[in-house]
Design a protein around this motif. Structure first.
Motif, PDB file in Angstrom:
ATOM      1  N   UNK A 387       0.830  -1.208   0.000  1.00 53.45           N
ATOM      2  CA  UNK A 387       0.000   0.000   0.000  1.00 53.45           C
ATOM      3  C   UNK A 387       0.861   1.253   0.000  1.00 53.45           C
ATOM      4  N   UNK A 388       1.773   1.345   0.959  1.00 56.43           N
ATOM      5  CA  UNK A 388       2.650   2.507   1.112  1.00 56.43           C
ATOM      6  C   UNK A 388       4.086   2.035   0.938  1.00 56.43           C
ATOM      7  N   UNK A 389       4.873   2.570   0.021  1.00 59.77           N
ATOM      8  CA  UNK A 389       4.610   3.699  -0.878  1.00 59.77           C
ATOM      9  C   UNK A 389       4.337   3.234  -2.310  1.00 59.77           C
ATOM     10  N   UNK A 390       3.218   2.623  -2.552  1.00 60.86           N
ATOM     11  CA  UNK A 390       2.871   2.108  -3.877  1.00 60.86           C
ATOM     12  C   UNK A 390       2.267   3.231  -4.713  1.00 60.86           C
ATOM     13  N   UNK A 391       3.056   3.788  -5.633  1.00 57.38           N
ATOM     14  CA  UNK A 391       2.597   4.926  -6.422  1.00 57.38           C
ATOM     15  C   UNK A 391       1.465   4.543  -7.375  1.00 57.38           C
ATOM     16  N   UNK A 392       1.183   3.239  -7.523  1.00 58.12           N
ATOM     17  CA  UNK A 392       0.079   2.805  -8.376  1.00 58.12           C
ATOM     18  C   UNK A 392      -1.220   2.651  -7.593  1.00 58.12           C
ATOM     19  N   UNK A 393      -1.153   2.828  -6.290  1.00 60.91           N
ATOM     20  CA  UNK A 393      -2.309   2.601  -5.429  1.00 60.91           C
ATOM     21  C   UNK A 393      -2.943   3.926  -5.028  1.00 60.91           C
TER      22      UNK A 393
END
Length: 757
Positions: A387-393
């Motif tokens: 979730x963090x740090x998933x720039x696609x989420x």
């Protein structure tokens, strides 16, 4: 040639809508670009696509231009408030230097930076209330689109094959990610759902339906745990426990102990939910990735570079490409090692601490409690999902929006110079004498767009009015018009106004004694200027007050903000020598804050557009107490309230105020309560009405108690109990303690006066 004028607020809102739709994958889906990743195709996942890259660059460059234009990067407060998030970004930049694929790491860093900048753009331009409502509704509408798609194209909206056959995913590429996001949307909307906002209920309903169709235990768990947590903190806020830092800390620690107990028994909870308690798939993945993490424990493989590294080839050949480690913490170890993981933990801590401190400071506490719970849930779910740090989420977008904070500082101008004082004294020699309530000249030029009229009600103010007017002469931005309203004075205050020589137009109006509200209305009706600034006859402004307040209004207007009132800090000087700093800061919608107190720092701090006051019909002349709080509440109902964060007022409190003479003003306070509830009772919940009534009575109960008027204390407390039993525990039980003390003193007095037999 005619031109099409587009307001800044329209462009801002349009860009915000575009960015939100892009990051919650609506635009991606509509364009037929697929999800955020194609887990079965490593090349497509690593390379990305042109359309996504273009949209990402737009959400990077527009906020970057905005921040440069508004000098955000020159503000020390920006770096202090977001230190650990900036530190995390620096760690990601550093990882590019040792990355196994520097170009891939750089591209992914730019993609993440785009999301962070866009989140900052939202956080800068909108209040927390608007942010939570806007994001929650947008995600709910995305769920509605997915549900419509389920009817029209069920083969696209539902999964087919495998153990998750028939599960709903809607427009999202992965059904669990969609379910988590819909759960977060419901939690974002909880404060507005409590207010029975129809849009919030509408959007939350579709998010809930999407979660149930997705058969997602994670989504249901997030809703249940988040709602219970929000209810817990909301109860603490209702009981005003958050006003006592130690008590609130104790209650928070108790909450954390319960969470730890549930975590230690999570296997039992999963079994009860019919789920595999061993998290077999994830634990197997983490075990297989363990040797790679140990090999690059300190620095990792570079941001997003592990899956393109030679070490990953063997894993992919045997187990296939899975896109990420299915844990934000494990993925962070792969990306940047323990260095980046430490920065991530500090970033989480900073975000939680911001919201926690805002709750204890009672700054839009209901919305801050929701944000606190959501960030805490992100920290937990990041263990079992990337979730963090998933720039696609889109979850990372929500996190960044709640975690970033900005303060709109203005440049500090130097105080009035000696040459300026000489100029002002010279101008004073050529200024006209005060006029006696002359009517406006019909053919005079219309006032300028930023013209200011200062309205000063005066009753027996001979001792202070000249100092008050002198503080206006010393303004770096002189007022255009000053109106003094003599409210039936019996001293020589009116004559002193007539004799005062000023470098601005000075008007004296006279009326019989009708109170400050009536006097202010008289002056406002007589004014023609764009802005009205309130000033009491015994207060003094600092030289920069008008200049800084007008500058803040101009800045906010350029952003399209619906500003109704500009406030500032005030230094309060009591007649007994005590000094107090009133520094309540406002930046946005604050209607519900006025339930608990008058959050404007004083009548003389307020700068308001004249049309706003005229539209509301002026001050309520029937009120002889708290008429200003009632007016500010009505303004906050429709407009935003903002504060210049500097002391720009010296306010004098003499022996005639409520603290010194509570008995004189108490009946007026009761009338204020009646007028307020007659107007706003239907807008407030039952608890808010109780808080309002008890809070107003508590102020006078404490004043009576300090003066030793114990019979009055007993009477006020009885009124509080008639309102609600919560009087027993209100304000941490202080009114009850004062009541018991007053009861003991009156009983002792009665016993002492009874003759012995």
């Amino acid at each position: 040639m005619s031109t099409l004028a587009i307001r800044y607020s329209t462009l801002r809102d349009g860009f915000t809508l575009f960015g939100i739709l892009f990051y919650i994958q609506v635009i991606t889906f509509v364009l037929g670009l697929g999800g955020a990743a194609s887990f079965g195709d490593i090349n497509k996942d690593l390379e990305g696509n042109v359309a996504n890259q273009i949209c990402g660059l737009i959400t990077l460059l527009v906020p970057l231009f905005f921040f440069i234009r508004n000098k955000v990067f020159l503000s020390k407060t920006f770096y202090r408030s977001n230190f650990f998030m900036l530190l995390f970004l620096l760690c990601v930049i550093a990882s590019i230097g040792w990355s196994h694929d520097p170009m891939l790491s750089f591209k992914r860093f730019i993609a993440m930076l785009s999301m962070v900048f866009f989140a900052g753009f939202i956080a800068y331009n909108y209040s927390l209330e608007k942010i939570t409502f806007m994001l929650g509704c947008a995600i709910g509408m995305a769920a509605l689109i997915g549900l419509i798609l389920a009817v029209v194209m069920p083969d696209v909206a539902f999964l087919s094959g495998g153990i998750r056959d028939g599960a709903f995913k809607g427009i999202f590429a992965e059904k669990n990610a969609g379910a988590r996001l819909n759960a977060i949307a419901i939690l974002l909307l909880l404060p507005m759902i409590r207010r029975r906002n129809h849009w919030a209920l509408f959007c939350a309903f579709f998010s809930l339906v999407a979660i149930l169709l997705a058969q997602s235990a994670t989504g249901v768990a997030l809703i249940v745990s988040g709602t219970i947590s929000y209810w817990y903190f909301l109860t603490l806020i209702r009981l005003r426990v958050n006003h006592s830092p130690l008590m609130f800390l104790g209650c928070t620690l108790l909450y954390l102990l319960v969470c730890l107990f549930l975590y230690s028994n999570f296997a039992v909870l999963l079994e009860m939910a019919g789920r595999d308690p061993s998290l077999t798939d994830r634990t197997l993945i983490w075990e297989l990735l363990g040797p790679f993490i140990d090999g690059q424990f300190l620095k990792g493989y570079g941001f997003g570079a592990f899956w393109s590294s030679p070490d990953a080839d063997g894993f992919i050949t045997r187990w296939g490409y899975i896109g990420n480690a299915h844990s934000g913490y494990v993925e962070t170890l792969l990306n940047g090692g323990v260095i980046q993981l430490t920065a991530l933990a500090l970033m989480f801590g900073e975000a939680l601490l911001k919201q926690y401190r805002a709750v204890t400071a009672n700054q839009t506490a209901q919305f801050r409690a929701s944000a606190l719970v959501i960030i805490g849930l992100f920290a937990v779910t990041n263990y079992v999902a990337y979730v963090i740090p998933n720039y696609r989420s889109a979850e990372f977008l929500v996190f960044c929006t709640l975690a970033l904070s900005f303060r709109h500082h203005l440049a500090v101008y130097p105080a009035t110079s000696a040459s300026a004082c000489v100029w002002q004294s010279t101008a004073a020699r050529f200024s006209q004498r005060v006029t006696q309530g002359e009517p406006p000249v019909p053919n005079q030029a219309p006032p300028s767009v930023d013209s200011v009229c200062v309205v000063i009600p005066m009753y027996n103010g001979a001792d202070s009015i000249e100092q008050t007017l002198a503080s206006l002469v010393g303004q770096t931005r002189l007022p255009d018009h000053v109106i003094v309203i003599d409210d039936g004075s019996t001293d020589d205050g009116p004559q002193r106004v007539r004799n005062f020589v000023a470098p601005f137009r000075l008007t004296l109006l006279q009326q019989t004694n009708e109170g400050q509200a009536s006097a202010r209305n008289h002056g406002i009706r007589h004014s023609q200027e764009t802005f009205v600034a309130m000033l009491d006859a015994d207060d003094q402004w600092h030289p920069q007050k008008l200049e800084l307040q007008l500058a803040l209004y101009e800045e906010l207007s350029r952003q399209g903000r619906p500003v109704g009132l500009i406030d500032c800090y005030a230094q309060v000087n009591y007649s007994d020598g005590r000094r107090q700093l009133d520094n309540r800061r406002k930046s946005g919608r604050h209607f519900y804050d006025f339930i608990h107190a008058n959050v404007v720092n004083g009548v003389s701090t307020a700068l308001v557009r004249r049309e706003v006051i005229m539209q509301l019909g002026g001050f309520d002349a029937s009120l002889r107490y708290s008429e200003d709080r009632y007016m500010w509440t009505r303004i906050a109902e429709h407009w935003e309230v903002h504060t210049v964060p500097q002391v720009l007022l010296e306010r004098t409190v003499n022996g005639g105020n409520m603290t010194a003479q509570p008995k004189k003003y108490y009946q007026n306070k009761i009338h204020f309560i009646e007028v307020y509830l007659a107007r706003y009772s239907e807008m407030l919940s039952q608890q808010q009405r109780i808080d309002f009534v008890l809070g107003n009575h508590t102020d006078f109960l404490e004043a009576f108690s300090r003066r030793g008027e114990h019979d009055q204390v007993l009477g006020v407390y009885r009124r509080m109990l008639e309102c609600s039993w919560q009087a027993l525990i209100f304000a941490n039980g202080k009114p009850t303690l004062r009541y018991l003390y007053a009861r003991a003193r009156t009983w002792r007095k009665a016993t002492a006066s009874t003759p012995a037999h």
